[in-house]
Enzyme design. Structure first.
Site, mmCIF file in Angstrom:
data_model
loop_
_atom_site.group_PDB
_atom_site.id
_atom_site.type_symbol
_atom_site.label_atom_id
_atom_site.label_comp_id
_atom_site.label_asym_id
_atom_site.label_seq_id
_atom_site.Cartn_x
_atom_site.Cartn_y
_atom_site.Cartn_z
ATOM 1 N N PHE A 265 30.912 -10.785 12.189
ATOM 2 C CA PHE A 265 32.277 -10.961 12.677
ATOM 3 C C PHE A 265 32.606 -9.966 13.806
ATOM 4 O O PHE A 265 32.857 -10.366 14.949
ATOM 5 C CB PHE A 265 33.235 -10.823 11.484
ATOM 6 N N ILE A 266 32.522 -8.685 13.524
ATOM 7 C CA ILE A 266 32.868 -7.710 14.574
ATOM 8 C C ILE A 266 31.792 -7.725 15.662
ATOM 9 O O ILE A 266 32.085 -7.685 16.854
ATOM 10 C CB ILE A 266 33.040 -6.285 13.988
ATOM 11 N N ASP B 143 20.146 -9.698 14.197
ATOM 12 C CA ASP B 143 20.885 -10.049 12.980
ATOM 13 C C ASP B 143 19.933 -10.754 12.028
ATOM 14 O O ASP B 143 19.101 -11.548 12.461
ATOM 15 C CB ASP B 143 22.067 -10.973 13.322
ATOM 16 N N GLY C 40 25.807 -12.606 8.729
ATOM 17 C CA GLY C 40 26.044 -13.073 10.098
ATOM 18 C C GLY C 40 25.686 -14.557 10.186
ATOM 19 O O GLY C 40 24.953 -15.073 9.345
ATOM 20 N N LEU D 38 26.096 -2.054 13.802
ATOM 21 C CA LEU D 38 27.181 -2.700 13.044
ATOM 22 C C LEU D 38 26.643 -3.459 11.836
ATOM 23 O O LEU D 38 27.418 -3.999 11.048
ATOM 24 C CB LEU D 38 27.949 -3.684 13.950
ATOM 25 N N THR E 28 20.619 -1.859 2.102
ATOM 26 C CA THR E 28 20.864 -2.258 3.497
ATOM 27 C C THR E 28 21.560 -1.132 4.238
ATOM 28 O O THR E 28 21.152 -0.742 5.336
ATOM 29 C CB THR E 28 21.772 -3.508 3.560
ATOM 30 N N ALA F 94 28.781 2.356 12.755
ATOM 31 C CA ALA F 94 30.051 1.862 12.212
ATOM 32 C C ALA F 94 30.247 2.349 10.788
ATOM 33 O O ALA F 94 29.353 2.273 9.954
ATOM 34 C CB ALA F 94 30.069 0.339 12.238
ATOM 35 N N TYR G 61 29.511 1.260 -2.190
ATOM 36 C CA TYR G 61 29.679 0.917 -0.772
ATOM 37 C C TYR G 61 30.242 2.128 -0.024
ATOM 38 O O TYR G 61 29.705 2.552 1.010
ATOM 39 C CB TYR G 61 30.614 -0.283 -0.650
ATOM 40 N N LYS H 108 28.231 4.308 2.863
ATOM 41 C CA LYS H 108 28.724 4.506 4.234
ATOM 42 C C LYS H 108 29.009 5.984 4.511
ATOM 43 O O LYS H 108 28.839 6.456 5.635
ATOM 44 C CB LYS H 108 29.980 3.656 4.487
#
Ligand code: UDP
Length: 324
Positions: free
Chosen positions: A11-12, A31, A36, A76, A95, A117, A149, A153
């Site tokens: 999306f982004i 990707d 995606g 991203l 991931t 990101a 999550y 990050k």
């Protein structure tokens, strides 16, 4: 400039690719098409300067080759969406952590600028409003997958900052708050595309919990513009920077706006978290970014109004429905 975008069919990422092409830059998208989708980039494939590869951001030789061929990397690619995270915690952790290691290692060889990101999830259940970049992070127990999550990050951020401090790799770490807009799917749990799809189908609008929890929704166009401005700002290197809107809305109000702008006669139903996710799920009650650092660095912040954002998402979903 040639920009390498991992997760470029997401999306982004797809909006980023389009914005770069629009201003005359070249783009290389990588990707794995897990979340995606080719349909996000189909309209870009024939544009001059656009290239893409289907593959994983954890594939070291491939990532190294693509980093070498580009001037800037935007990392991203990530497992995103609260539903996906709760359903597939192994995939999420692996991931998010592995891909960032691979990307940073590759960029470190030539010390090329890399955007890593991150997300407002890292603030966890902090209650100090608004959230500023140097605030403490307040995560819940490991028994609850949601925090995996946030933690993965946060580790990405630590790793990126370590590469900057220890190895001199120029990194910029945007923390994205709730980012929405055309092409976002509700498949992984995001609230706005879910509510709009429900309204357009005449289904009940599902609001989780009491609906009194709040979020600030930023238009993806503004968020992409902010990242591109940061890339041009030397003072942004080595920094973590919130990117988001400050227009706070409860989820119940959001559902009402969606119902009004779609002219749907759907009911709004409150769904307990235990039904929506899993036993023990914890939600954030309020999430508002402090964007003073962003404004200081680039002179603007996301400002598209919620109404305009919802209108854009409704128009996008309507045109997709008409095309099927
Ligand atoms: N939410 C909701 N209905 C849905 C999907 C999500 O009420 O169909 C709620 C969710 O519980 C949260 C808010 O909307 O309080 C934002 O959810 P989202 O997954 O979009 O983002 P995040 O939780 O990461 O802010």
């Amino acid at each position: 400039m040639k920009v390498f975008i991992t997760g470029g069919a997401g999306f982004i990422g797809s909006h980023m690719a389009e914005a770069l092409l629009d201003r005359g830059d070249a783009v290389m998208v990588l990707d794995d098409l897990s979340t995606g989708r080719m349909e996000n980039i189909d309209h870009l494939i024939d544009r001059p300067g656009f290239e893409y590869r289907v593959g994983s951001a954890t594939d070291t030789p491939l990532v190294t080759e693509l980093v070498d061929r580009c001037d800037v990397t935007m990392h991203l690619a990530a497992a995103v969406g609260v539903k996906l995270i709760v359903d597939q915690p192994v995939h999420t952790i692996e991931t998010n952590v592995r891909a960032t290691e691979v990307v940073l290692e590759a960029t470190a060889k030539k010390k090329k600028l890399v955007v890593v990101a991150s997300t407002s999830e890292v603030y966890g259940k902090g209650v100090k409003i608004p959230f500023a970049e140097d605030d403490d992070l307040k995560l819940g127990p490991t028994a609850n997958s949601r925090w995996a999550y946030a933690c993965s990050k946060a580790l990405d951020e630590w790793l990126a900052l370590a590469y900057w401090r220890e190895k001199g790799v120029p990194v910029i770490i945007p923390r994205f708050f709730n980012t929405v807009g055309p092409r976002q799917t509700g498949r992984y749990g995001m609230v706005l595309p879910t509510l709009v799809a429900q309204a357009l189908q005449g289904d009940p609008l599902t609001v989780y919990g009491t609906g009194q929890q709040t979020r600030c929704f930023g238009h993806v166009r503004d968020v992409v513009a902010a990242v591109l401005a940061l890339v041009e700002t030397p003072a942004a290197v080595g920094q973590v920077i919130n990117i988001g809107s400050q227009e706070e809305v409860t989820i119940l109000q959001l559902a009402e706006v969606v119902r009004e702008l779609t002219e749907a006669d759907s009911d709004i139903v409150l769904v307990p978290y235990t039904e929506a996710y899993a036993e023990g799920f914890e939600d954030m009650q309020r999430r508002v970014p402090d964007v003073s650092k962003l404004e200081r660095l680039i002179g603007f912040r996301p400002r598209t109004s919620l109404e305009e954002i919802v209108r854009d998402v409704v128009a996008d979903q309507r045109s997709r429905l008409a095309a099927t």
